[in-house]
Design an enzyme around this catalytic site. Structure first.
Site: not given
Lengths: 507, 507
Positions: A168, A291, A212
């Site tokens: 990711a 995401d 993140h």
């Protein structure tokens, strides 16, 4: 004139004794390894989930140099238990509740054997057509399973399509770089006097402060400003917060160009308000990247799709089947509505990579950071066929059910509090009391080594995260984990009590 | 108050019928796959090396959607021959001479089964200590095998050390980003009035025009100027060329900061003059990165190390064991003398990734673009042990010997010319005559489908590249390839002759 020396040919004679692994030994070794890993996985809950080794443990266990002569495979296999296993954190143990899950399944492991044997490098279509074509179709299968809008799918016949990235983090970086190229093209047209460096120096991207760490890192790697925006009291980034930031930056002469919407944050599995962020991004011409690394797998179940309402306004969407959809790492699924920004911005096209079918099928090397790529679509194909959609849905529902079951246990004990709404397979909780108490608490849990958790902190509250990770996890395993959580709480609270008591006495 | 609904628990009951692959089926399927891949590889030379499928061939062969119910593994295995193999370019066929080799070996395939079962994500030391520690030691083993200076090795106790990247493209990008961070820090100190954007806008990197396309792409991705410098008549980049460019750029107010030295270019396997570039880079404070993606494997043989003379002046060194050293993709070995530039520049350190042993072992996530990483050191360990250094040396020597053997065959036929000195496993050659003739020639070779080559072009000369790729290649295979090359030459030269003849007649 022949100028090649005969000495060069001596080494190619058949007489050379290789003593290296041949097909028959491979068959023996490979099959032994199949048995070993089946036994490892079926019994993984019996092992201590967190190793007790210290940094540097491994070096003394093996020679200082590679051997000159080949070893026997039996010795190598024996060393797996001696050298490797003592230092393994067992991510697939039902006692492992740290981070988020990473996938592991039998069909994916078998697919990887085939991928290792074909071992093609699928950088262009011609370099192995099956590698590209299976990926195009599997990404359509997967996109349909999630209910993605047609615009993202190759089968729609438009520009859109999917690609398997490694992680990711790479997907976020790729989206950011595509957005950067698009913004550069737009601003150069509008303001031809500005240099590339000036434009890049004024670009600004946005994400929740809860996004993140790889999102912040994408900004660093991409060399652009990345603003971390505050989320609301439920840890969701709201449309008005984004719009306010964009307006401020526009007034300051900056160029807003990119936003990340997280669906399922790492700290607490919160969902940014895509229904609000989408319209704002569209209005201000920002590339919107989703995401959904962990939680995206849940969208195979229609009942969770309300959490991605507004997806049609996004430019790119990413989730990791290698987290929660039983496809072994690495398999990060990314869809783009218009990959041409990427393809054109970083298109380097040397003669040795050209081929006659260019343009009639994607050359995935343009869609990613690296040039080389493995045949990863095989894993997806094997997993989707050998589980079937219904079993994948059952897997998600079961793990979410286990999280709710754990939540219900925590709620029976009033020493604890649940700090976040439980929506997926993650339960955020803490002992009522100070952060220091909870820091000592999790340290003690991990020190005992029966289960493994990692903490997080939002604003000023430190809490523990219990993620349902292993596909082997059953209700009885959750009971074991809960008992350990409770026992450790008894221990630390009694200790604390004693300490406080002592403290009082010493006064 | 307990607010969890009972409905959440229904799906976790044991009664749920999964019908998905269990351990016993995995053992059957896995072992069948082991037999299948052994048979595939041992007989790969019997298959047509280049497929005849057209773009879009695969979609009609499989359903439009993922199945709801699980399929049988026997059906999946049968579909490998029906759906996948018709579209595979067989990189491990001795008839495959395109690009450069990609590795494939039995020990690496077995290691990956284990890696898939452990399936840890080694982003930090604690996330699986064995994953980090085996990598540290294997990179030392490998560095010693190549004769790298101690400064690059972790065992030296300094800052240096090795890391496994996914691809050489990523290694180049990582080096460039490290160099960029270092240059930014230096210039900000010297010229505090300059903004980051101004500095970055003035940075300039250098590489040979013959360097790999990923080097140019690293410049694009990293957002810095990358100058392509002309190489000498032997396609080697020279020190004086680099120094001249640096001086020009310094005079123009630019900031030279990074250079790539290629050892073994993709087009012709030329070696830049590291002995000259090293001193220039050191003098002007440029980060020197070595891209030895293909040819680096040859340095396991001491007789080829003269080609990396001057290595001690480099800052980072990279080669791909997944190309020529029998470790399956992905395994790109990179060493850095001082990784702290990378670690500090892109260090994003959320609480959920912190651990108590930070600092006493590398957390490799800081050394790379992605966050996640597989347990790739296992492949290296298995290959080094099950081949032994001597067999890996024998493999390199044999393949170089086969290239020289092919060269000697070409030199017996005066219709051909060898265009570059043959040093490694690559032979560059062409039909004497026009580029157009050679373009038609390679098209015809690939169209016949018995062997597969790709062309290249340096300055104005179009030529064919024959790389020795498969580890199964024997002298007899080279004879087959040479016969095909010769037969196709007969065909095209006769045709051309006829065409010319006709042309004359038509006049």
């Amino acid at each position: 004139m022949i100028i090649v020396h005969l000495s060069h040919f001596m080494c190619i004679s058949k007489g050379l004794k290789m003593d290296a692994m041949e097909a028959n030994q491979f068959k023996d070794f490979g099959k032994e390894m199949i048995d070993y890993v089946a036994s490892y996985l079926e019994n993984v809950r019996e092992r201590r989930v967190l190793p007790t080794v210290e940094p540097g443990y491994l070096r003394p266990l093996i020679p200082e140099k590679a051997p000159d002569k080949p070893d026997k495979w039996q010795n190598v296999l024996a060393d797996v238990e001696k050298v490797i296993m003592p230092g393994v954190t067992h991510w697939h143990s039902p006692r492992f509740h740290a981070y988020f899950p990473t996938a592991n399944s039998y069909p994916a492991i078998v697919a990887d054997i085939l991928s290792g044997a074909i071992a093609c490098i699928g950088f262009t279509w011609i370099a192995s057509p099956a590698c590209t074509e299976l990926e195009v179709v599997m990404m359509d299968w997967l996109g349909q399973m999630l209910g993605l809008p047609d615009e993202f799918l190759a089968k729609s016949g438009g520009r859109g399509g999917g690609v398997i990235q490694g992680t990711a983090s790479e997907a976020t970086l790729v989206a950011l770089l595509g957005a950067k190229a698009k913004a550069l093209a737009r601003v150069k047209k509008e303001k031809p006097h500005m240099s590339d460096a000036e434009i890049v120096g004024n670009l600004v991207a946005y994400a929740s402060a809860q996004s993140h760490s790889s999102v912040e890192r994408a900004g660093l790697l991409g060399g652009v400003r990345m603003r971390a925006l505050e989320s609301d009291e439920n840890n969701k980034l709201r449309g008005e917060t984004l719009e306010k930031a964009i307006k401020e930056d526009l007034e300051a002469g900056l160029i807003p160009f990119f936003a990340v919407n997280t669906l399922g944050t790492t700290s607490s599995c919160a969902f940014d308000r895509l229904d609000e962020l989408g319209p704002v991004c569209n209005e201000y011409n920002l590339w919107l990247h989703i995401d959904a690394a962990y939680a995206g797998s849940a969208f195979v179940c229609p009942e969770y799709r309300y959490l991605m309402a507004g997806i049609e306004k996004a430019d790119s969407f990413n989730f990791n089947p290698h987290k929660w959809l039983l496809v072994n790492f690495d398999c990060s699924a990314m869809w783009l509505k218009d990959p041409s920004w990427l393809v054109n911005a970083f298109n380097v096209d040397p003669l040795y990579l050209k081929h006659e079918q260019q343009g009639s099928a994607p050359d995935y090397r343009h869609w990613q950071i690296p040039l080389g790529r493995r045949f990863r679509a095989l894993k997806l194909w094997f997993v989707l066929r050998l589980y079937g959609v219904e079993n994948l849905q059952a897997h998600i529902r079961k793990q979410i059910g286990l999280a709710h079951y754990y939540e219900s246990l925590v709620r029976t004990d009033d020493r604890f509090e649940i700090t976040e709404e439980v929506l997926m397979g993650l339960v955020c909780f803490r002992l009522k009391g100070t952060n220091e108490l909870n820091e000592a608490y999790i340290k003690r849990i991990n020190g005992r080594g029966l289960i493994h958790l990692v903490p997080s902190k939002i604003r000023d509250t430190f809490f523990l995260r219990l993620a349902i990770c292993s596909r082997f996890t059953e209700k009885a395993d959750i009971d074991v984990s809960w008992k350990e959580i409770k026992d450790t709480a008894d221990e630390i609270l009694n200790n604390n009590h004693c300490n406080n008591h002592n403290h009082v006495n010493h006064k």
